[in-house]
Design a protein around this motif. Sequence first.
Motif, PDB file in Angstrom:
ATOM      1  N   ARG A 167       0.963  -1.229  -0.075  1.00  0.00           N
ATOM      2  CA  ARG A 167      -0.040   0.158  -0.021  1.00  0.00           C
ATOM      3  C   ARG A 167       0.868   1.216   0.042  1.00  0.00           C
ATOM      4  O   ARG A 167       1.839   1.201   0.300  1.00  0.00           O
ATOM      5  N   GLU A 168       0.125   2.230  -0.642  1.00  0.00           N
ATOM      6  CA  GLU A 168       1.161   3.616  -0.555  1.00  0.00           C
ATOM      7  C   GLU A 168       1.726   4.032   0.511  1.00  0.00           C
ATOM      8  O   GLU A 168       2.758   4.750   0.792  1.00  0.00           O
ATOM      9  N   LYS A 169       1.069   3.950   1.761  1.00  0.00           N
ATOM     10  CA  LYS A 169       1.284   4.358   3.066  1.00  0.00           C
ATOM     11  C   LYS A 169       2.579   3.982   3.476  1.00  0.00           C
ATOM     12  O   LYS A 169       3.485   4.485   4.330  1.00  0.00           O
ATOM     13  N   TYR A 170       2.782   2.387   3.209  1.00  0.00           N
ATOM     14  CA  TYR A 170       3.957   1.858   3.540  1.00  0.00           C
ATOM     15  C   TYR A 170       4.988   2.228   2.691  1.00  0.00           C
ATOM     16  O   TYR A 170       6.186   2.148   3.079  1.00  0.00           O
ATOM     17  N   SER A 196       6.614  -2.389  13.492  1.00  0.00           N
ATOM     18  CA  SER A 196       5.949  -3.741  14.056  1.00  0.00           C
ATOM     19  C   SER A 196       4.906  -3.280  14.937  1.00  0.00           C
ATOM     20  O   SER A 196       3.655  -4.084  14.827  1.00  0.00           O
ATOM     21  N   ILE A 197       4.813  -2.221  15.879  1.00  0.00           N
ATOM     22  CA  ILE A 197       3.654  -1.904  16.556  1.00  0.00           C
ATOM     23  C   ILE A 197       2.499  -1.550  15.803  1.00  0.00           C
ATOM     24  O   ILE A 197       1.449  -1.771  16.082  1.00  0.00           O
ATOM     25  N   GLN A 198       2.832  -0.631  14.501  1.00  0.00           N
ATOM     26  CA  GLN A 198       1.634  -0.284  13.758  1.00  0.00           C
ATOM     27  C   GLN A 198       1.054  -1.428  13.087  1.00  0.00           C
ATOM     28  O   GLN A 198      -0.163  -1.324  12.996  1.00  0.00           O
ATOM     29  N   HIS A 199       1.826  -2.714  12.542  1.00  0.00           N
ATOM     30  CA  HIS A 199       1.352  -3.695  11.878  1.00  0.00           C
ATOM     31  C   HIS A 199       0.283  -4.443  12.976  1.00  0.00           C
ATOM     32  O   HIS A 199      -0.618  -4.933  12.818  1.00  0.00           O
ATOM     33  N   SER A 200       1.053  -4.318  14.407  1.00  0.00           N
ATOM     34  CA  SER A 200       0.141  -5.196  15.314  1.00  0.00           C
ATOM     35  C   SER A 200      -1.221  -4.535  15.615  1.00  0.00           C
ATOM     36  O   SER A 200      -2.542  -5.223  15.752  1.00  0.00           O
ATOM     37  N   PHE A 201      -1.013  -3.193  15.527  1.00  0.00           N
ATOM     38  CA  PHE A 201      -2.385  -2.237  15.660  1.00  0.00           C
ATOM     39  C   PHE A 201      -3.312  -2.723  14.650  1.00  0.00           C
ATOM     40  O   PHE A 201      -4.598  -2.949  14.821  1.00  0.00           O
ATOM     41  N   GLU A 202      -2.844  -2.570  13.413  1.00  0.00           N
ATOM     42  CA  GLU A 202      -3.812  -2.852  12.310  1.00  0.00           C
ATOM     43  C   GLU A 202      -4.236  -4.422  12.120  1.00  0.00           C
ATOM     44  O   GLU A 202      -5.220  -4.606  11.771  1.00  0.00           O
TER      45      GLU A 202
END
Length: 120
Positions: free
Chosen positions: A29-32, A81-87
């Motif tokens: 995705r663009e944001k990543y 990693s924290i952001q991916h865990s949140f998502e």
Amino acid sequence: MNAVLALGLIGSLAMFVFVFELLRRRHLREKYAILWITVALASLMLTFFPGTLTWLSGLLGVEVPSNLLFFLALMLLLLTSIQHSFEVGRLEEKTRTLAEETALLRLALDEREDRDRPQH
């Protein structure tokens, strides 16, 4: 061209190509992509201006510039990693809600079919 410059240049350009290819195939995705393109640009900048890392480590009081680089890389990976865990948590909640709604709709449909079925 010395080996460090060549390695940095090849690594940075490979990262650009890889990120753009993932974007083109819609696997990223663009944001990543913005994050990883920024990392590639920072890597490219450090390749051409290695004194920047030395200057920044001196400014922050870090004795070994590579320690600052490893710390920044570790923080980047930790935050990612924290952001991916949140998502993942958010998507699990959404999946559970959709499964519950599907089950309720299936129950309502079954009840309607039972009600509309002719009695013998």
